[in-house]
Structures are given as structure tokens and as C-alpha cells.
Design an enzyme around this catalytic site. Structure first.
Site, PDB file in Angstrom:
ATOM      1  N   LYS A  36       3.000  -1.288   4.737  1.00 14.32           N
ATOM      2  CA  LYS A  36       3.660  -1.834   5.940  1.00 14.32           C
ATOM      3  C   LYS A  36       3.000  -1.301   7.202  1.00 14.32           C
ATOM      4  O   LYS A  36       3.014  -1.943   8.242  1.00 14.32           O
ATOM      5  CB  LYS A  36       5.128  -1.397   5.988  1.00 14.32           C
ATOM      6  CG  LYS A  36       5.976  -1.825   4.819  1.00 14.32           C
ATOM      7  CD  LYS A  36       7.426  -1.424   5.073  1.00 14.32           C
ATOM      8  CE  LYS A  36       8.232  -1.393   3.799  1.00 14.32           C
ATOM      9  NZ  LYS A  36       8.377  -0.054   3.214  1.00 14.32           N
TER      10      LYS A  36
ATOM     11  N   LYS B 242       0.233  12.067   3.359  1.00 16.30           N
ATOM     12  CA  LYS B 242       0.778  11.356   4.525  1.00 16.30           C
ATOM     13  C   LYS B 242       0.487  12.069   5.833  1.00 16.30           C
ATOM     14  O   LYS B 242       0.198  11.434   6.833  1.00 16.30           O
ATOM     15  CB  LYS B 242       2.300  11.165   4.377  1.00 16.30           C
ATOM     16  CG  LYS B 242       2.658   9.951   3.552  1.00 16.30           C
ATOM     17  CD  LYS B 242       4.013   9.374   3.904  1.00 16.30           C
ATOM     18  CE  LYS B 242       4.129   7.982   3.314  1.00 16.30           C
ATOM     19  NZ  LYS B 242       5.420   7.383   3.345  1.00 16.30           N
TER      20      LYS B 242
ATOM     21  N   LYS C  57      -3.943   1.291  -0.463  1.00 22.53           N
ATOM     22  CA  LYS C  57      -2.870   0.414  -0.929  1.00 22.53           C
ATOM     23  C   LYS C  57      -2.352  -0.483   0.190  1.00 22.53           C
ATOM     24  O   LYS C  57      -2.418  -0.109   1.370  1.00 22.53           O
ATOM     25  CB  LYS C  57      -1.743   1.225  -1.572  1.00 22.53           C
ATOM     26  CG  LYS C  57      -0.803   1.900  -0.648  1.00 22.53           C
ATOM     27  CD  LYS C  57       0.457   2.387  -1.402  1.00 22.53           C
ATOM     28  CE  LYS C  57       1.507   2.742  -0.367  1.00 22.53           C
ATOM     29  NZ  LYS C  57       2.839   2.882  -0.848  1.00 22.53           N
TER      30      LYS C  57
HETATM   31  N1  AQP Z   1       0.826  -1.615  -2.305  1.00 17.19           N
HETATM   32  C1  AQP Z   1       1.805  -1.427  -3.166  1.00 17.19           C
HETATM   33  N2  AQP Z   1       1.643  -1.764  -4.456  1.00 17.19           N
HETATM   34  C2  AQP Z   1       2.644  -1.608  -5.361  1.00 17.19           C
HETATM   35  N3  AQP Z   1       3.848  -1.093  -5.040  1.00 17.19           N
HETATM   36  C3  AQP Z   1       4.059  -0.749  -3.753  1.00 17.19           C
HETATM   37  N4  AQP Z   1       5.126  -0.230  -3.115  1.00 17.19           N
HETATM   38  C4  AQP Z   1       4.839  -0.056  -1.804  1.00 17.19           C
HETATM   39  N5  AQP Z   1       3.585  -0.455  -1.563  1.00 17.19           N
HETATM   40  C5  AQP Z   1       3.065  -0.891  -2.756  1.00 17.19           C
HETATM   41  C6  AQP Z   1       6.390   0.079  -3.781  1.00 17.19           C
HETATM   42  O1  AQP Z   1       7.442  -0.524  -3.043  1.00 17.19           O
HETATM   43  C7  AQP Z   1       8.588   0.296  -3.162  1.00 17.19           C
HETATM   44  C8  AQP Z   1       9.168   0.523  -1.821  1.00 17.19           C
HETATM   45  O2  AQP Z   1       8.262   1.234  -1.047  1.00 17.19           O
HETATM   46  P1  AQP Z   1       8.785   1.970   0.228  1.00 17.19           P
HETATM   47  O3  AQP Z   1       9.151   0.977   1.238  1.00 17.19           O
HETATM   48  O4  AQP Z   1       9.862   2.900  -0.157  1.00 17.19           O
HETATM   49  O5  AQP Z   1       7.632   2.893   0.744  1.00 17.19           O
HETATM   50  P2  AQP Z   1       6.096   2.935   0.631  1.00 17.19           P
HETATM   51  O6  AQP Z   1       5.652   3.091  -0.783  1.00 17.19           O
HETATM   52  O7  AQP Z   1       5.647   3.993   1.579  1.00 17.19           O
HETATM   53  O8  AQP Z   1       5.698   1.481   1.132  1.00 17.19           O
HETATM   54  P3  AQP Z   1       4.727   1.023   2.261  1.00 17.19           P
HETATM   55  O9  AQP Z   1       4.827  -0.439   2.320  1.00 17.19           O
HETATM   56  O10 AQP Z   1       3.363   1.601   2.081  1.00 17.19           O
HETATM   57  O11 AQP Z   1       5.373   1.585   3.577  1.00 17.19           O
HETATM   58  P4  AQP Z   1       4.809   2.562   4.690  1.00 17.19           P
HETATM   59  O12 AQP Z   1       3.621   1.863   5.255  1.00 17.19           O
HETATM   60  O13 AQP Z   1       5.984   2.610   5.638  1.00 17.19           O
HETATM   61  O14 AQP Z   1       4.488   3.865   4.034  1.00 17.19           O
HETATM   62  C9  AQP Z   1       8.179   1.586  -3.861  1.00 17.19           C
HETATM   63  O15 AQP Z   1       8.588   1.517  -5.222  1.00 17.19           O
HETATM   64  C10 AQP Z   1       6.681   1.576  -3.756  1.00 17.19           C
HETATM   65  O16 AQP Z   1       6.058   2.250  -4.850  1.00 17.19           O
END
Ligand code: AQP
Length: 338
Positions: free
Chosen positions: A205, A117, A202
Site C-alpha cells: 500500500k 521496516k 512486495k
Molecule cells: N504483496 C503481498 N502479497 C501477498 N500478501 C500480502 N499481504 C500484504 N501484501 C501482500 C497480506 O495482506 C494481509 C494484510 O496486510 P496488512 O494490511 O496487515 O499489512 P502489510 O502486510 O504491511 O500490507 P501492505 O499492503 O504492504 O501495507 P503497508 O504498505 O502499509 O505496509 C497480510 O496477511 C499480509 O501478509
């Protein structure tokens, strides 16, 4: 899945750090819905995790409610399960501090997600982002949760939670198992959804391109447009899964189709193998619209009723508090805090 004992408890959460997308849905929320049939579940909106990266305060407030709305619209029953915002139960932060004193710097230095990150910007990352996995350990252990649904990317953090539990038990509980070892729950259907613009990164958000992700609140027109414009390659779809090797965009779209329909990728390729992407994408868009649009409409309706969502969150927080408080109090006692 075997029948769990009443002590078996699932904890998981989503960060209210932006608009929820198809990856959050297929990779996490779909499993949350399924698990409530087998376990007592605590589904947290992890706002303290979200603020490890700057969040616009008004948007954060909205996103907390929108995440609760997504849980409910997807099918989580807020009366049977516990839905709440992490910051409203102070046990998370209090236990995290004790765990900061139990975890070793060497353990945190091994966390690959932090390294990925922050990249070269390590000196400018928040301290909160560095100790994020310690807070995650507190989230889980504050409820003596026994099972945590995790994707590949969270496995290492769960290992850390297990190490913290063991060291706490050893240092303060005379080796008694005060904090149980949480087990990962890897559900067969869990699916890693990749960006629609780049099959190697992946869906996220925080991706700069809105075309890279399908939001849970997208209308039918946007879903169709994003799928039609999704990156592909010049070859026809293969007839077998092995043929997806080295074709990340094709693999991603086939995986999304399979997850949305609840079928295996083999089945999707049996139907579409040898064909071009145009027909496949048209059908994929139809499947996605049918599954997502009604849920998005329900989310929007719920988001229009802030009083209802605040009521759900307050009720969840008070139930979460009553589960965590005795555990926190006992942990304080074991450590020697008044
Ligand atoms: N692309 C993905 N495919 C499968 N699972 C995903 N998750 C997130 N993106 C994918 C799963 O969603 C849950 C919640 O995620 P989170 O909001 O805690 O954080 P994250 O994984 O960091 O999600 P983002 O969307 O990528 O957010 P940002 O951009 O803010 O870092 C988790 O179980 C995650 O595995």
C-alpha cells in the site's frame, strides 16, 4: 482440510492503512473467504496496528469502512463471521498491556520485520511499531483463537504469540493451558504478490508508485494499463517453472495469473511457454478484470452506504466483545488485577 472441532477458531486481520491491493486480496482475503467454510472466523480491521505509523484521521475512518467493504465484497458473510474494528473492542489494548509485561525485550529485539521496516531510522520509529507483535499476540489470544492464516512474513510474530501464551500460562496459570497455542494455517494457494515495477519487492500500500499495485477498486482500464506496463524481461516465457528462476518479474506475473485462475503455475506455463509477454499480458489483464472489476464495483457500492457498513462493524464489535470479555476478565483475575 480436516473437519475442525467447534472450538477451532480462526483470527486474522488487515490494516486499514491505505487502499487494498491485489497482494492483500490474493495473499490474505481469498484465504479468509475459503476458511469460513471450515472454521468460525474472526476477521478484524486492525486499526490500532495501522496507527503505529501516522495515518491521516479522516482517511483512516474511510479506510476502516473500505476494508469492511472489501471483506464483504470478496465473499465473507458478515452475519456468519465476525467483522469488526480492533479499536472498538478494548480487550485488545488491555491484554496487550499485560503481554507487554510478559514479553521480554530480547524477544522483541529479534523481530526481523521491525528491523526491515525501520531500517536506519530506528530511533524515530514509534514505540507502537516496536511492540506491534505484542498487540498481535493479544489480538489472537483474546479470542483463544486456535488457527491464524499467516504468510512467510508473519510467521515470526506468531511464534512470539506462542511464546507469550506459554509464559503467561507458566507465570500466572500454574502451567494450566489458559491461553492455547495458536497454530499457523498455511494454505496451499497463498501467494506472495510482488510489485509490478520491481519483482523483488512486495506489492504494498505504501509503495510510492501507483503503477506498482493493482487496487481492488481499480476500473478495467486502469487494470489493463498497469498490467500492460508491468516490468518484464527480454526473454520469452519459459515452458517450465524452473525456467522462472532468476526472472522475478516473469515469476510474479505467472504467479498472479495462476492465483487468479486457481490453477498451478505449471498449467499457465504449459499454455504460454515459448510465447512473448504481449499475448500473455493481454490474457492476464482479461482474467484480472473479470475477477476484480465486479468485486470493486460491489466495494464502491458498499462504501456509498456508510450506515450499512457501520451497522456491520457495530454488530461485529458486540459479538467480538462478548467472546473476548470473559477471557480478558479471567486473565485479569489470574494476574491479580481487580
Ligand atoms: N504483496 C503481498 N502479497 C501477498 N500478501 C500480502 N499481504 C500484504 N501484501 C501482500 C497480506 O495482506 C494481509 C494484510 O496486510 P496488512 O494490511 O496487515 O499489512 P502489510 O502486510 O504491511 O500490507 P501492505 O499492503 O504492504 O501495507 P503497508 O504498505 O502499509 O505496509 C497480510 O496477511 C499480509 O501478509
Amino acid at each position: 482440510m480436516t473437519t475442525p472441532t467447534p472450538q477451532e477458531r480462526v483470527f486474522s486481520g488487515v490494516q486499514p492503512s491505505g487502499d487494498l491491493h491485489l497482494g492483500n486480496y490474493l495473499g490474505a482475503i481469498v484465504q479468509f473467504v475459503e476458511l469460513q467454510r471450515h472454521y468460525q472466523c474472526i476477521y478484524c480491521i486492525v486499526d490500532l496496528h495501522a496507527i503505529t505509523v501516522w495515518q491521516e484521521p479522516e482517511r483512516l475512518r474511510e479506510n476502516i469502512r473500505a476494508t469492511a467493504a472489501a471483506y464483504i465484497a470478496a465473499g465473507i458473510d458478515p452475519k456468519e463471521q465476525v467483522i469488526f474494528a480492533q479499536s472498538s473492542v478494548t480487550a485488545h489494548a488491555e491484554l496487550a498491556w499485560m503481554f507487554n509485561c510478559v514479553a521480554r525485550i530480547g524477544w522483541l529485539n529479534r523481530m526481523t520485520q521491525f528491523k526491515e521496516k525501520v531500517g536506519k531510522n530506528r530511533e524515530n520509529a514509534s514505540v507502537g511499531l516496536y511492540v506491534y507483535p505484542v498487540l498481535m499476540a493479544a489480538d489472537i489470544l483474546a479470542y483463544h483463537a486456535t488457527h491464524v492464516p499467516v504468510g512467510e512474513d508473519q510467521k515470526q510474530h506468531l511464534e512470539l504469540a506462542r511464546d507469550i501464551a506459554a509464559k503467561f500460562n507458566n507465570d500466572f496459570a500454574g502451567g494450566e493451558v489458559f491461553f492455547p497455542q495458536p497454530e499457523p494455517l498455511i494454505t496451499a494457494e497463498a501467494c506472495r504478490v510482488m510489485s509490478l515495477r520491481d519483482g523483488k519487492s512486495k506489492m504494498s500500500k505504501s509503495d510510492a508508485s501507483e503503477m506498482s499495485r493493482i487496487l481492488l477498486t481499480d476500473d478495467a482500464e486502469s487494470i489493463v494499463r498497469k498490467i500492460q506496463k508491468a516490468k518484464t524481461d527480454a526473454h520469452p516465457l519459459p515452458g517450465e517453472v524452473a525456467g522462472l528462476e532468476g526472472r522475478p518479474e516473469a515469476e510474479n506475473l505467472v504467479g498472479i495469473f495462476a492465483a487468479l485462475e486457481g490453477v498451478k503455475r505449471e498449467e499457465v506455463l504449459r499454455r504460454y511457454g515459448g510465447g512473448n509477454f504481449a499475448g500473455f499480458k493481454k490474457d492476464l489483464a482479461e482474467v484480472a478484470v473479470a475477477r476484480l472489476v465486479p468485486m470493486g464495483e460491489e466495494m464502491r457500492r458498499l462504501c456509498g452506504d456508510a450506515d450499512y457498513l457501520d451497522g456491520v462493524l457495530q454488530d461485529g464489535a458486540s459479538r467480538a466483545e462478548s467472546l473476548a470479555r470473559p477471557i480478558l476478565n479471567r486473565a485479569r483475575e489470574l494476574v491479580g488485577l481487580p
